[in-house]
Design a protein around this motif. Structure first.
Motif, short mmCIF file in Angstrom:
data_model
loop_
_atom_site.label_atom_id
_atom_site.label_comp_id
_atom_site.label_asym_id
_atom_site.label_seq_id
_atom_site.Cartn_x
_atom_site.Cartn_y
_atom_site.Cartn_z
N GLY A 31 35.70 33.44 31.27
CA GLY A 31 37.13 33.66 31.17
C GLY A 31 37.88 32.41 30.76
N LEU A 32 39.14 32.62 30.42
CA LEU A 32 40.04 31.54 30.06
C LEU A 32 41.08 31.39 31.16
CD1 LEU A 32 41.32 29.48 28.05
CD2 LEU A 32 42.59 31.42 27.08
N THR A 33 41.25 30.16 31.66
CA THR A 33 42.23 29.86 32.70
C THR A 33 43.14 28.76 32.19
OG1 THR A 33 40.67 30.44 34.46
CG2 THR A 33 42.57 29.09 35.09
N VAL A 34 44.45 28.89 32.46
CA VAL A 34 45.42 27.90 32.02
C VAL A 34 46.14 27.34 33.24
CG1 VAL A 34 47.44 27.45 30.56
CG2 VAL A 34 45.77 29.18 29.87
N LEU A 35 46.16 26.01 33.36
CA LEU A 35 46.96 25.33 34.37
C LEU A 35 48.28 24.93 33.73
CD1 LEU A 35 44.41 22.88 36.08
CD2 LEU A 35 44.96 25.24 36.68
N LEU A 36 49.36 25.44 34.28
CA LEU A 36 50.68 25.15 33.75
C LEU A 36 51.41 24.16 34.64
CD1 LEU A 36 52.08 28.66 32.70
CD2 LEU A 36 51.06 26.91 31.23
N GLY A 37 52.26 23.35 34.03
CA GLY A 37 53.08 22.44 34.82
C GLY A 37 53.67 21.34 33.96
N ARG A 203 49.98 36.10 26.54
CA ARG A 203 50.38 37.29 27.28
C ARG A 203 49.81 38.54 26.62
NH1 ARG A 203 54.81 35.68 30.60
NH2 ARG A 203 55.79 33.78 29.83
N GLU A 204 49.85 38.57 25.28
CA GLU A 204 49.34 39.72 24.56
C GLU A 204 47.82 39.82 24.67
OE1 GLU A 204 51.66 37.62 23.49
OE2 GLU A 204 53.31 39.04 23.68
N HIS A 205 47.15 38.65 24.77
CA HIS A 205 45.69 38.65 24.91
C HIS A 205 45.27 39.21 26.26
CE1 HIS A 205 43.63 36.92 21.50
NE2 HIS A 205 44.58 36.02 21.36
N ALA A 206 46.18 39.16 27.25
CA ALA A 206 45.80 39.49 28.62
C ALA A 206 45.21 40.90 28.74
CB ALA A 206 47.01 39.35 29.54
N GLY A 207 45.66 41.83 27.89
CA GLY A 207 45.13 43.17 27.99
C GLY A 207 43.71 43.29 27.48
N ARG A 208 43.27 42.33 26.64
CA ARG A 208 41.93 42.37 26.06
C ARG A 208 41.00 41.33 26.65
NH1 ARG A 208 43.57 40.97 20.29
NH2 ARG A 208 45.42 40.15 21.34
N THR A 209 41.55 40.26 27.19
CA THR A 209 40.75 39.14 27.67
C THR A 209 41.31 38.67 29.01
OG1 THR A 209 40.50 38.44 25.36
CG2 THR A 209 39.86 36.85 27.05
N ALA A 210 40.41 38.26 29.91
CA ALA A 210 40.85 37.73 31.20
C ALA A 210 41.51 36.38 31.00
CB ALA A 210 39.66 37.60 32.15
N VAL A 211 42.83 36.32 31.15
CA VAL A 211 43.56 35.05 31.05
C VAL A 211 44.24 34.82 32.39
CG1 VAL A 211 45.36 33.75 29.87
CG2 VAL A 211 43.95 35.37 28.58
N GLU A 226 47.62 36.83 36.56
CA GLU A 226 47.36 37.08 35.15
C GLU A 226 48.51 36.52 34.30
OE1 GLU A 226 44.70 38.45 33.78
OE2 GLU A 226 43.67 38.91 35.66
N ALA A 227 48.19 36.18 33.06
CA ALA A 227 49.21 35.65 32.16
C ALA A 227 50.36 36.64 31.99
CB ALA A 227 48.58 35.32 30.80
N SER A 228 50.05 37.93 31.96
CA SER A 228 51.08 38.94 31.76
C SER A 228 52.04 39.04 32.94
CB SER A 228 50.45 40.31 31.52
OG SER A 228 49.62 40.67 32.61
N GLU A 229 51.65 38.51 34.11
CA GLU A 229 52.50 38.58 35.29
C GLU A 229 53.47 37.41 35.39
OE1 GLU A 229 49.10 40.65 38.19
OE2 GLU A 229 49.47 38.49 38.26
N LEU A 230 53.25 36.38 34.61
CA LEU A 230 54.10 35.19 34.70
C LEU A 230 55.47 35.50 34.13
CD1 LEU A 230 53.85 32.15 35.51
CD2 LEU A 230 53.47 31.68 33.10
#
Length: 237
Positions: A31-37, A203-211, A226-230
């Motif tokens: 999976g792909l994980t993003v740390l934001l800040g 956000r759009e990738h979230a439906g196809r890929t675990a982000v 999930e990215a789509s929840e942010l």
């Protein structure tokens, strides 16, 4: 079963200053994980703690369920972790071609996959890496990571601090497409990046890929999901 790499109640100090305040977060595999800040939020320190270049004051690092807190950075690298820092991530005194060959297996190193990913590097092959622009150096650093992941069968985790810094929007989008492909290939990889803002399109990738997204502020996690929840940023006035 592979569960990825995780921090558990991690605290990191730089002298008297505490940069992480008991942070717990997980980057699943694959999976792909993003740390934001923002700068100073602790995202770079979290990456360094996972890579082993910033020792924990307290807490643990686990990798596929195994405690690796006491492993040094080079021991984690030998185990299959690739870390691309935000600063000097290339050998400036070597040419672009020499930088790439270091990550390709001998005796016949093939750097074609890296140049196919970033064809902008082809005309720069004879130039010293230290003379490249910031965006070009990021492309070179990322292409080295892609070569490592493609040629080393034991590579399982890739940590990248600000992968698209200095890149044009088109190249930045291509870069995240490459990273998503890495996390979903036949020999999938745990990919963890650190960014100031969520890259466009994820956000759009979230439906196809675990982000997965973890947002940090002042050394603490304020969102995980999930990215789509942010929440989307407010439009600028």
């Amino acid at each position: 079963m592979r569960t990825g790499i995780e921090l558990h109640r991690a605290r990191v100090h730089y002298g008297p200053l505490e940069a992480l305040h008991g942070v717990t977060l997980a980057a699943p595999s694959p999976g792909l994980t993003v740390l934001l800040g923002r700068n100073g939020s602790g995202r770079t320190t979290a990456l360094r703690a996972l890579a082993g270049t910033a020792p924990l004051t307290t807490g643990t690092v686990t990798w596929d369920g195994t405690d690796v807190t006491r492993l040094t950075a080079h021991e984690r690298a030998r185990r299959g972790l690739c870390f691309v820092p935000d600063g000097q991530a290339v050998f400036g005194h070597l040419t672009v071609a020499e930088n790439l060959r270091l990550c390709a297996p001998a005796p016949h190193p093939d750097t074609t996959p890296a140049l196919d990913a970033y064809p902008e590097l082809r005309p720069l092959l004879p130039r010293p890496a230290g003379t490249l622009s910031g965006g070009e150096q990021r492309m070179l650093a990322l292409s080295r990571a892609l070569l490592t992941a493609g040629t080393c069968p034991h590579t399982q985790v890739i940590l990248i601090d600000e992968p698209t810094q200095g890149m044009s929007p088109a190249v930045a989008t291509r870069t995240y497409d490459l990273l998503i492909a890495l996390s979903t290939r036949s020999r999938p990889t745990c990919v963890l990046t650190a960014e100031q803002r969520l890259p466009p399109g994820l956000r759009e990738h979230a439906g196809r890929t675990a982000v997965v997204v973890h947002e940090l502020r002042r050394g603490a996690v304020v969102f995980s999901g999930e990215a789509s929840e942010l929440s989307r940023p407010e439009p600028q006035a």
